[in-house]
Design an enzyme around this catalytic site. Structure first.
Site, PDB file in Angstrom:
ATOM      1  N   LYS A  71      32.946   2.076  27.148  1.00 12.86           N
ATOM      2  CA  LYS A  71      32.978   1.536  26.040  1.00 12.86           C
ATOM      3  C   LYS A  71      33.062  -0.297  26.396  1.00 12.86           C
ATOM      4  O   LYS A  71      33.991  -0.716  27.388  1.00 12.86           O
ATOM      5  CB  LYS A  71      34.451   1.647  25.413  1.00 12.86           C
ATOM      6  CG  LYS A  71      34.393   3.103  24.649  1.00 12.86           C
ATOM      7  CD  LYS A  71      33.557   2.943  23.402  1.00 12.86           C
ATOM      8  CE  LYS A  71      33.843   4.106  22.523  1.00 12.86           C
ATOM      9  NZ  LYS A  71      34.953   3.985  21.625  1.00 12.86           N
ATOM     10  N   GLU A 124       0.905  -1.109   0.219  1.00  6.23           N
ATOM     11  CA  GLU A 124       0.206   0.084  -0.033  1.00  6.23           C
ATOM     12  C   GLU A 124       0.764   1.161  -0.064  1.00  6.23           C
ATOM     13  O   GLU A 124       0.648   2.231  -0.696  1.00  6.23           O
ATOM     14  CB  GLU A 124      -1.041   0.110   1.096  1.00  6.23           C
ATOM     15  CG  GLU A 124      -1.763   1.300   1.448  1.00  6.23           C
ATOM     16  CD  GLU A 124      -3.041   1.406   0.247  1.00  6.23           C
ATOM     17  OE1 GLU A 124      -3.250   2.622   0.093  1.00  6.23           O
ATOM     18  OE2 GLU A 124      -3.070   0.539  -0.502  1.00  6.23           O
ATOM     19  N   GLU A 134      22.789   9.338  15.767  1.00  8.76           N
ATOM     20  CA  GLU A 134      23.497   8.350  15.197  1.00  8.76           C
ATOM     21  C   GLU A 134      23.055   7.785  13.996  1.00  8.76           C
ATOM     22  O   GLU A 134      21.865   7.257  14.277  1.00  8.76           O
ATOM     23  CB  GLU A 134      23.942   7.614  16.279  1.00  8.76           C
ATOM     24  CG  GLU A 134      25.234   6.575  15.972  1.00  8.76           C
ATOM     25  CD  GLU A 134      26.600   7.361  16.288  1.00  8.76           C
ATOM     26  OE1 GLU A 134      27.747   6.935  15.849  1.00  8.76           O
ATOM     27  OE2 GLU A 134      26.620   8.312  16.841  1.00  8.76           O
ATOM     28  N   CYS A 187      34.646 -26.242  -9.546  1.00  9.62           N
ATOM     29  CA  CYS A 187      33.602 -26.283  -8.574  1.00  9.62           C
ATOM     30  C   CYS A 187      33.421 -27.463  -7.788  1.00  9.62           C
ATOM     31  O   CYS A 187      33.280 -28.683  -8.499  1.00  9.62           O
ATOM     32  CB  CYS A 187      32.201 -25.945  -9.512  1.00  9.62           C
ATOM     33  SG  CYS A 187      30.845 -26.133  -8.305  1.00  9.62           S
ATOM     34  N   CYS A 223      30.072 -29.546  -9.181  1.00  6.58           N
ATOM     35  CA  CYS A 223      29.616 -29.989 -10.469  1.00  6.58           C
ATOM     36  C   CYS A 223      31.226 -30.150 -11.198  1.00  6.58           C
ATOM     37  O   CYS A 223      31.039 -30.771 -12.234  1.00  6.58           O
ATOM     38  CB  CYS A 223      28.819 -28.877 -11.348  1.00  6.58           C
ATOM     39  SG  CYS A 223      29.613 -27.549 -11.754  1.00  6.58           S
ATOM     40  N   LYS A 255      25.278  10.632  31.020  1.00  4.54           N
ATOM     41  CA  LYS A 255      25.205  12.151  30.804  1.00  4.54           C
ATOM     42  C   LYS A 255      24.571  12.799  32.271  1.00  4.54           C
ATOM     43  O   LYS A 255      23.467  11.902  32.875  1.00  4.54           O
ATOM     44  CB  LYS A 255      24.221  12.441  29.697  1.00  4.54           C
ATOM     45  CG  LYS A 255      24.541  12.063  28.329  1.00  4.54           C
ATOM     46  CD  LYS A 255      23.676  12.763  27.322  1.00  4.54           C
ATOM     47  CE  LYS A 255      24.273  12.005  25.959  1.00  4.54           C
ATOM     48  NZ  LYS A 255      22.863  12.395  24.957  1.00  4.54           N
ATOM     49  N   LYS A 285      24.864   3.315  23.544  1.00  5.04           N
ATOM     50  CA  LYS A 285      25.832   3.961  22.437  1.00  5.04           C
ATOM     51  C   LYS A 285      25.697   3.283  21.231  1.00  5.04           C
ATOM     52  O   LYS A 285      26.136   2.216  21.028  1.00  5.04           O
ATOM     53  CB  LYS A 285      27.402   4.048  22.889  1.00  5.04           C
ATOM     54  CG  LYS A 285      28.369   4.600  22.223  1.00  5.04           C
ATOM     55  CD  LYS A 285      29.488   4.863  22.949  1.00  5.04           C
ATOM     56  CE  LYS A 285      30.771   5.698  21.994  1.00  5.04           C
ATOM     57  NZ  LYS A 285      30.930   5.097  20.585  1.00  5.04           N
ATOM     58  N   CYS A 317      31.337 -20.097 -10.082  1.00  2.00           N
ATOM     59  CA  CYS A 317      31.070 -21.035 -11.103  1.00  2.00           C
ATOM     60  C   CYS A 317      29.915 -20.751 -12.185  1.00  2.00           C
ATOM     61  O   CYS A 317      28.962 -20.352 -11.690  1.00  2.00           O
ATOM     62  CB  CYS A 317      30.588 -22.384 -10.154  1.00  2.00           C
ATOM     63  SG  CYS A 317      29.924 -23.810 -11.256  1.00  2.00           S
ATOM     64  N   LEU A 330      33.150  12.373  22.887  1.00  2.00           N
ATOM     65  CA  LEU A 330      32.913  11.999  24.572  1.00  2.00           C
ATOM     66  C   LEU A 330      34.324  11.557  25.107  1.00  2.00           C
ATOM     67  O   LEU A 330      34.933  10.791  24.379  1.00  2.00           O
ATOM     68  CB  LEU A 330      31.813  11.240  24.829  1.00  2.00           C
ATOM     69  CG  LEU A 330      30.405  11.547  24.457  1.00  2.00           C
ATOM     70  CD1 LEU A 330      29.516  10.469  24.820  1.00  2.00           C
ATOM     71  CD2 LEU A 330      29.960  12.848  25.180  1.00  2.00           C
TER      72      LEU A 330
END
EC number: 6.5.1.2
Length: 665
Positions: free
Chosen positions: A307, A34, A167, A401, A404, A283, A112, A419, A82
């Site tokens: 981190k 839609e 971000e 391959c 095959c 913060k 973060k 292939c 930061l």
């Protein structure tokens, strides 16, 4: 014209609402079909009436003309980074420093997001400019690419002037889809979603960026003059109310113990998210306290980023296994001694291609370092050379391959081996699996294991054979009772009614995705019409590039494919588009639906007046002559466009002939 204007406004409202529900609230009220139908209608109206196209039109989400470069722009306020915390001790020192400075404090903890920092400027409620962080002082103008992100509102409810930062990121699902596509095309995959997001936003062609399915979380307002917020939490709530996408996993805590609890929770839960995070941002919640603490030259004193430690483990590379995709790309996979990484047991990791194996000098039998790249795909980072067995050998991909036996080739410009045998068993099975998938023919109950059994028992060799299956073929298969067989045959019968776009996607034409299948099906309506299409004609269609046009035409010209389509048709598989065509403005048959170019100086009216009149008759007026142009109306001093029309054999009218047609209506 008033009716057209009203319809455009209505389409804007509907598309913006549906986009907000889907990309921000994650609660769509209408199916994708839609939304696509209304978007196509708006695109057609804007092509006929470009004066109704605005910079906040939902159609800018699909991208526009490619740029030659990105302009460097100074940030009104620097985008600072930061300070970092890597452990509990760092966090407690940060907390002590805050309390020594301002006393009692409340913190806002936020995830973060592992993406690309962006800044969005709004004037009178309209999105007018978007920049990357750059060096913090100067960023690159990536406005056109950011307009393609549905989670970024192009126009908000209030006529406010402010800058919001956040971000941009690539959801895991989009990342996996993109890398699968790259590997199928023999291209180097992205290492992680962050790199993919950054690479996508730095595409000079915004149409490519639009296909990458990026999203964004907004986390701060640069100038709160027109906001009522007194805290970070209130600012985020105001952004929510204005229609922005903020991260809802944020939490307000009263002390450092609350911060540590929040970190502990998300350290263990981050794998459950649909996007990557690489830490936690803490913060000071009170905005007046933030202002009081101020900034250092590099970062705010009132915030810090914790981190997550990179989790890497050592295990043994037992073997390298090869798989062949439906387009013939040979992908090496590392088979590992099972080991736990980031909370999950890992026994396999992608090696992508031979170049990467050689670049990292990875060998069977090596002790290797494994990490979960972006919390998604286990990655072999490197071999530990001082643990390497003396008898180890440099790994080389096979020349033929493994399925095959056909010779493998490396197509110019690609990193993958491929292939090219159209009868390769592995490719055929992957093609069958693709054909029955949800976005293709959607045959419920026909899973990978059953397809393997059917192929191995020589009951199916191509996709058309599926529609020739009978009860006696299926009953002898493993775990296939009478009821299951009946349900499967019913699902196969039901799939015959799928609209043409599902069949096109299911056929597995190289480079042809879901969206382009929809575009082709709606435009040409039947498979018979598609058989007549030319490469030059396809290139003129929005969303169809050179590679795809060539691929579609080459595929449909193949005599084996024609036989396959006939075989499908003989079993009454639908070959027509069953969706609703986008509405067309009715006009005179001499002009309606025709692509017309005006060139030279007209005596009886201005070119703008002629253009408006033609649009009212349902014509599409364009500025350049192509092979798909139907009529060129040439006034005095017509130049290169007239010459091009003569070259293509396009119908050419003088102004007098045009006036005569007008008078005849």
């Amino acid at each position: 014209m008033q009716d057209v204007k009203k319809r455009v406004e209505k389409l804007h409202d509907l598309l913006n609402q549906y986009s907000y529900e889907y990309y921000v609230q994650d609660n769509p009220s209408v199916p994708d079909s839609e939304y696509d139908k209304l978007l196509h209608e708006l695109i057609e109206i804007e092509e006929k009436y470009p004066e109704f196209k605005s910079t906040d039109s939902p159609t800018v989400r699909v991208g526009g003309e490619a740029q030659s470069s990105f302009e460097k722009v100074n940030h009104d306020t620097p985008m600072l980074s930061l300070g970092n915390a890597f452990n509990e001790e760092d966090l407690r020192k940060f907390d002590q420093r805050i309390r020594d400075s301002i006393g009692k404090v409340e913190y806002m903890c936020e995830l973060k997001i592992d993406g690309l920092a962006v800044s969005l400027k709004y004037e009178n409620g309209r999105f007018v400019q978007g920049l990357t962080r750059g060096d913090g002082t100067t960023g690159e103008d990536i406005t056109e690419n950011l307009r393609t992100i549905h989670a970024i509102p192009l126009k908000i409810k209030e006529p406010l002037n402010f800058e919001v930062r956040g971000e941009a990121y690539m959801p895991r699902r989009s990342f996996i889809h993109l890398n699968n596509e790259k590997e199928q095309n023999g291209e180097q995959p992205f290492a992680n979603p962050r790199n993919a997001a950054a690479g996508s936003l730095r595409q000079l062609d915004s149409k490519l960026a639009a296909k990458r399915k990026l999203s964004v979380f907004l986390y701060s307002v640069n100038d709160l003059t027109e906001f009522n917020a007194t805290t970070q939490s209130e600012a985020l709530e105001e952004l929510d109310q204005l229609g922005f996408k903020t991260n809802q996993e944020r939490e307000r805590v009263s002390d450092i113990e609350g911060v540590l609890n929040y970190i502990e929770k998300w350290t263990s839960k981050r794998g459950s998210l649909s996007y990557d995070i690489d830490g936690i941002v803490i913060k000071v919640n009170d905005l007046s306290q933030q202002e009081e603490m101020g900034y250092t030259q590099k970062s705010p004193r009132w915030a810090i980023a914790y981190k997550f430690p990179a989790e890497e483990v050592i295990t043994k590379l037992l073997d390298i296994e090869l798989s062949i995709g439906r387009t013939g790309v040979v992908t090496p996979t590392a088979i590992l001694e099972p080991v736990k990484v980031a909370g999950t047991t890992v026994s396999r990791a992608s090696l992508h291609n031979e170049d990467l194996i050689h670049e990292r000098d990875i060998r069977i039998g090596d002790s290797v370092v494994i990490k979960k790249a972006g919390d998604i795909i286990p990655e072999v980072v490197k071999s530990i050379l001082d643990r390497r067995p003396n008898e180890s050998e440099i790994y080389h991909m096979p020349t033929h391959c493994p399925s095959c036996g056909h010779e493998l080739v490396r197509i110019e410009g690609e990193v993958a081996l491929r292939c090219i045998n159209p009868k390769c068993q592995a490719q055929l099975i992957e093609g069958l699996i693709h054909f029955v998938s949800r976005q293709a023919m959607n045959i419920d109950g026909l899973g990978t294991k059953i397809i393997h059994q059917l192929y191995e028992n020589q009951l199916i060799k191509d996709v058309a054979d599926i529609f020739y299956l009978k009860e006696e073929d299926l009953l002898p298969l493993e775990r296939m009772g009478k009821k299951k067989v009946d349900n499967l045959l019913l699902a196969i019968e039901k799939s015959k009614e799928q609209s043409l776009e599902h069949l096109l996607f299911g056929l597995g034409i190289r480079h042809l995705g879901v969206k382009a299948s929809q575009v082709l099906a709606e435009r040409y309506e039947t498979m018979d019409q598609l058989f007549k299409v030319t490469e030059s004609e396809l290139i003129e269609i929005q969303d169809i590039g050179d590679k795809l046009a060539q691929s579609v035409v080459t595929y449909l010209e193949n005599s084996d494919i024609r036989s396959l389509i006939e075989k499908l048709s003989n079993k009454n598989v639908n070959m027509s588009y069953k969706g609703i065509k986008t509405t067309e403005i009715e006009g005179h048959p001499d002009f309606s639906g025709k692509t017309i170019v005006l060139t030279g100086k007209l005596e009886q009216m201005t070119r703008n007046e002629a253009s408006e009149w033609l649009k009212m008759q349902g014509a599409k007026v364009t500025s350049s002559v192509t092979k798909s142009t139907d009529i060129v109306i040439a006034g005095a001093d017509a130049g290169s466009k007239l010459a091009k029309a003569e070259k293509y054999g396009t119908e050419i009218w003088t102004e007098a002939a045009f006036i005569e047609k007008q008078n005849g209506i």
